[in-house]
Write a protein that holds these residues in place. Structure first.
Motif, mmCIF file in Angstrom:
data_model
loop_
_atom_site.group_PDB
_atom_site.id
_atom_site.type_symbol
_atom_site.label_atom_id
_atom_site.label_comp_id
_atom_site.label_asym_id
_atom_site.label_seq_id
_atom_site.Cartn_x
_atom_site.Cartn_y
_atom_site.Cartn_z
ATOM 1 N N THR A 156 6.241 11.955 30.058
ATOM 2 C CA THR A 156 5.881 13.120 30.873
ATOM 3 C C THR A 156 4.796 13.943 30.191
ATOM 4 N N GLU A 157 4.947 14.189 28.887
ATOM 5 C CA GLU A 157 3.948 14.962 28.143
ATOM 6 C C GLU A 157 2.602 14.244 28.122
ATOM 7 N N ALA A 166 2.723 18.767 36.147
ATOM 8 C CA ALA A 166 4.077 18.496 35.668
ATOM 9 C C ALA A 166 4.913 17.853 36.780
ATOM 10 N N LYS A 167 4.713 18.310 38.010
ATOM 11 C CA LYS A 167 5.476 17.763 39.137
ATOM 12 C C LYS A 167 5.135 16.297 39.357
ATOM 13 N N GLN A 168 3.834 15.960 39.341
ATOM 14 C CA GLN A 168 3.420 14.569 39.512
ATOM 15 C C GLN A 168 3.973 13.698 38.383
ATOM 16 N N SER A 169 3.890 14.215 37.164
ATOM 17 C CA SER A 169 4.336 13.467 35.992
ATOM 18 C C SER A 169 5.833 13.181 36.052
ATOM 19 N N GLU A 170 6.608 14.209 36.398
ATOM 20 C CA GLU A 170 8.063 14.041 36.471
ATOM 21 C C GLU A 170 8.450 13.067 37.571
ATOM 22 N N ALA A 171 7.737 13.122 38.711
ATOM 23 C CA ALA A 171 8.037 12.202 39.812
ATOM 24 C C ALA A 171 7.744 10.765 39.410
ATOM 25 N N ALA A 172 6.637 10.548 38.690
ATOM 26 C CA ALA A 172 6.282 9.199 38.249
ATOM 27 C C ALA A 172 7.300 8.667 37.245
ATOM 28 N N VAL A 173 7.719 9.522 36.322
ATOM 29 C CA VAL A 173 8.714 9.122 35.327
ATOM 30 C C VAL A 173 10.037 8.775 36.010
ATOM 31 N N SER A 192 3.569 1.882 33.239
ATOM 32 C CA SER A 192 4.197 1.797 34.556
ATOM 33 C C SER A 192 4.072 3.108 35.314
ATOM 34 N N ALA A 193 4.220 4.239 34.600
ATOM 35 C CA ALA A 193 4.090 5.535 35.251
ATOM 36 C C ALA A 193 2.677 5.746 35.790
ATOM 37 N N LEU A 194 1.672 5.311 35.030
ATOM 38 C CA LEU A 194 0.289 5.402 35.491
ATOM 39 C C LEU A 194 0.055 4.542 36.712
ATOM 40 N N GLN A 195 0.717 3.387 36.766
ATOM 41 C CA GLN A 195 0.591 2.516 37.928
ATOM 42 C C GLN A 195 1.233 3.177 39.153
#
Length: 199
Positions: A156-157, A166-173, A192-195
């Motif tokens: 996430t960081e 932060a919202k996009q990052s948490e959703a991807a994680v 995988s999160a970037l994908q």
């Protein structure tokens, strides 16, 4: 020019490493996935390039020479500096970037933080026939992802550091966690999160 660095990781940051080479600590800026894969006290072997300016000398390191070459050639595009070039290498593999440029795939290029439509158009135009060849086949299977939650905060960081909210990052994680069933590492989880974010 420092073309490669091999030594012991003395400090591991979000997107940088301090590598001890025979008693000299070199600060090396890296894509987040490279830093995430390193461990303090472990040996690292990086393909590097140095950006020299009037007031600074900055070393950038990558886990593959193809990524370093892509980082260098990306900066030949008008308006693309080291920060955006590093984001490109962090989000897209050399093969993915080459395919996006070859097909004028602006949607893929604009997934990179810091690249808008006009910048994507410039990249597609100016990088055509400039990208280095790669040896790894496209579509190679990705490594298994970790099922334990220990990697979540790091990933996430790293995503926030790349410019995602932060919202996009948490959703991807969360999406990676749901899809994951095997053991793996933080670096693989970040990929995988970037994908997920590029969909």
């Amino acid at each position: 020019m420092i073309a490669s660095v091999r030594g012991t990781a003395r400090h591991v940051g979000l997107d940088k490493l301090v590598v001890d080479v025979h008693g000299v600590g070199l600060l090396v800026h890296t894509p987040p996935r490279v830093a995430a894969a390193a461990r303090t006290g472990s040996e690292v072997d990086l393909a590097t390039t140095m950006i020299v300016r009037e007031d600074s000398m900055t070393l950038y390191g990558f886990d593959a020479a193809a990524d370093r070459d892509t980082f260098e050639v990306a900066q030949t595009v008008s308006g693309v500096g080291p920060r955006v070039a590093l984001a490109i290498v962090s989000v897209l593999t050399p093969e993915e970037l080459a395919a996006a440029v070859a097909h004028d795939d602006l949607a893929t290029l604009t997934k990179v933080p810091g690249i808008g439509k006009k910048s994507a158009e410039r990249i597609a135009l100016e990088l055509r026939d400039k990208l280095p060849g790669t040896t790894e086949p496209a579509g190679a299977p990705s490594p298994a992802m970790p099922s334990v939650p220990a990697w979540r905060d790091q990933v996430t960081e790293a995503l926030v550091g790349l410019g995602y909210t932060a919202k996009q990052s948490e959703a991807a994680v969360e999406a990676v966690a749901v899809e994951t069933t095997g053991e793996g590492d933080t670096s693989a989880a970040l990929r995988s999160a970037l994908q997920v974010l590029a969909r």
